[in-house]
Design an enzyme around this catalytic site. Structure first.
Site, PDB file in Angstrom:
ATOM      1  N   HIS A 152      48.495   4.231  25.394  1.00  0.00           N
ATOM      2  CA  HIS A 152      49.841   3.733  25.691  1.00  0.00           C
ATOM      3  C   HIS A 152      50.690   3.627  24.435  1.00  0.00           C
ATOM      4  O   HIS A 152      50.207   3.777  23.318  1.00  0.00           O
ATOM      5  CB  HIS A 152      49.771   2.397  26.434  1.00  0.00           C
ATOM      6  CG  HIS A 152      49.151   1.269  25.652  1.00  0.00           C
ATOM      7  ND1 HIS A 152      49.840   0.569  24.688  1.00  0.00           N
ATOM      8  CD2 HIS A 152      47.915   0.713  25.717  1.00  0.00           C
ATOM      9  CE1 HIS A 152      49.057  -0.381  24.189  1.00  0.00           C
ATOM     10  NE2 HIS A 152      47.877  -0.313  24.790  1.00  0.00           N
ATOM     11  N   CYS A 168      42.271  -0.595  24.040  1.00  0.00           N
ATOM     12  CA  CYS A 168      43.196   0.504  24.356  1.00  0.00           C
ATOM     13  C   CYS A 168      43.533   1.282  23.085  1.00  0.00           C
ATOM     14  O   CYS A 168      43.243   0.851  21.981  1.00  0.00           O
ATOM     15  CB  CYS A 168      44.478  -0.039  24.981  1.00  0.00           C
ATOM     16  SG  CYS A 168      44.275  -0.656  26.664  1.00  0.00           S
TER      17      CYS A 168
END
Length: 197
Positions: A152, A168
């Site tokens: 992301h 992440c």
């Protein structure tokens, strides 16, 4: 005897501080998750973390994403022994992982619902945050398999090249938008912790 008691009391107090330090440290805000902060688009990445085409030897076919957490780079394999290399932020110590997954979902300006285990570690986080410039997931998100992890964007470009996330992989917003446009659903993603020999 009083010197012995003083020394014992001092040692016990020091032990108490040492034992309480991890608990206090665990409650400190994660410098990588700042809901509401607007990304500084004028921030210039160090050349090491800037998007560039590099030579990359692999047996993986073009279109595959290879993430090297040790190098803090994401490679999108291209034909002819090349790859587009992006600088990334990766999981902090204890939150790194490896595996083989696919991109199962893609979203522009995604909403953010931190998972319960993240809320437990960081109780100051919002339970939900609508997508937008102040959202820690940034401009795009690509969901990895059936995990809680994503590739992301970020509202903290200064964290690229660091070990800061809860697992992440983050890119600056321009880079994540570029990657998002290049990869379809079903893209193979190889996550490695150690460099290949």
């Amino acid at each position: 005897m009083t010197d012995f008691r003083r020394l014992t009391a001092t040692l016990l107090a020091a032990m108490g501080l040492i034992l309480s330090a991890p608990q206090a440290f665990a409650q400190q805000p994660d410098r990588g998750d700042e809901p509401g902060l607007i990304a500084d688009d004028s921030y210039e990445l160090d050349p090491e973390w800037q998007k560039q085409v590099v030579y990359y030897r692999t047996t993986e076919p073009p279109g595959t994403i290879i993430i090297s957490t040790a190098e803090r780079h994401l490679y999108l394999i291209q034909p002819g022994g090349r790859a587009i290399r992006y600088g990334i932020g990766v999981g902090r110590d204890g939150f790194q992982w490896q595996g083989l997954v696919q991109i199962t979902n893609k979203k522009e300006w995604p909403d953010w619902t931190p998972p319960p285990e993240m809320i437990q570690r960081q109780p100051y986080l919002p339970r939900f945050m609508a997508g937008g410039p102040g959202n820690p997931l940034g401009a795009r998100a690509m969901y990895l398999g059936n995990t809680v992890y994503r590739i992301h964007g970020t509202n903290r470009p200064d964290t690229i090249g660091t070990k800061v996330s809860s697992g992440c992989f983050r890119l600056v917003n321009n880079d994540v938008a570029d990657l998002y446009d290049r990869v379809p659903l079903g893209t193979k993603v190889v996550i490695r912790q150690k460099p290949e020999l």
